[in-house]
Design a protein around this motif. Structure first.
Motif, short mmCIF file in Angstrom:
data_model
loop_
_atom_site.label_atom_id
_atom_site.label_comp_id
_atom_site.label_asym_id
_atom_site.label_seq_id
_atom_site.Cartn_x
_atom_site.Cartn_y
_atom_site.Cartn_z
N ALA A 50 0.69 -1.19 -0.19
CA ALA A 50 0.01 0.00 0.00
C ALA A 50 0.82 1.47 0.13
O ALA A 50 0.46 2.21 -0.49
N ASP A 51 2.12 1.31 0.70
CA ASP A 51 2.98 2.24 0.53
C ASP A 51 3.59 2.77 -0.65
O ASP A 51 3.79 1.80 -1.69
N GLN A 52 4.01 3.91 -0.84
CA GLN A 52 4.60 4.38 -2.12
C GLN A 52 6.28 4.15 -1.84
O GLN A 52 6.89 4.28 -0.60
N ILE A 53 7.01 3.27 -2.93
CA ILE A 53 8.25 3.31 -2.86
C ILE A 53 8.95 4.05 -3.69
O ILE A 53 8.73 4.11 -4.73
N PHE A 54 10.01 4.64 -2.97
CA PHE A 54 10.53 5.89 -3.71
C PHE A 54 12.13 5.19 -4.15
O PHE A 54 12.75 4.71 -3.33
N ALA A 55 12.51 5.49 -5.36
CA ALA A 55 13.69 5.15 -5.88
C ALA A 55 14.78 5.88 -5.43
O ALA A 55 14.80 7.24 -5.06
N PRO A 56 15.87 5.46 -4.69
CA PRO A 56 17.03 6.32 -4.14
C PRO A 56 17.56 7.17 -5.19
O PRO A 56 17.67 6.77 -6.46
N GLY A 57 18.13 8.29 -4.60
CA GLY A 57 18.73 9.28 -5.73
C GLY A 57 19.67 10.20 -4.98
O GLY A 57 19.75 10.20 -3.69
N ASP A 58 20.29 10.74 -5.74
CA ASP A 58 21.53 11.62 -5.24
C ASP A 58 20.81 13.05 -4.87
O ASP A 58 20.28 13.68 -5.87
N ILE A 59 20.86 13.19 -3.54
CA ILE A 59 20.10 14.61 -3.19
C ILE A 59 21.03 15.80 -3.36
O ILE A 59 20.65 17.02 -3.19
N ASN A 60 22.43 15.66 -3.51
CA ASN A 60 23.20 16.44 -3.68
C ASN A 60 23.66 17.08 -4.97
O ASN A 60 24.60 17.90 -5.16
N ALA A 61 22.97 16.39 -6.06
CA ALA A 61 23.31 16.52 -7.37
C ALA A 61 22.74 17.99 -7.66
O ALA A 61 21.69 18.57 -7.42
#
Length: 86
Positions: A50-61
């Motif tokens: 039921a939850d959304q699964i987010f793909a990890p990504g570079d937050i500092n880009a």
């Protein structure tokens, strides 16, 4: 010989993806289960349905700066009546 035996201690595990559902409704539960060579459950992960699964990504880009683009030149091609009759 197990795949990635020198790199991964769990390369010998057998993995199963199990979907728990009655015959007439969507899936209620889903699991990813890893069994050892002695048929013992070593890892059991419940897959969130039921939850959304987010793909990890570079937050500092750094995001690229916007670029101004000239509008495209578009006009209709006018054909002569002689070309239309052919």
């Amino acid at each position: 010989m197990s795949l990635f035996e020198a790199v991964n201690d769990h390369s010998h595990l057998r993995w199963f993806f199990v979907i728990d559902t009655p015959y007439d409704v969507p899936a209620e539960n889903a699991f990813l289960i890893g069994y050892s060579e002695r048929n013992e459950i070593v890892c059991k992960w419940t897959v969130p349905l039921a939850d959304q699964i987010f793909a990890p990504g570079d937050i500092n880009a750094k995001k690229p700066e916007p670029v101004k683009v000239e509008p495209a030149k578009a006009k209709l091609k006018i054909s002569s009546k002689k070309e239309d009759q052919n």
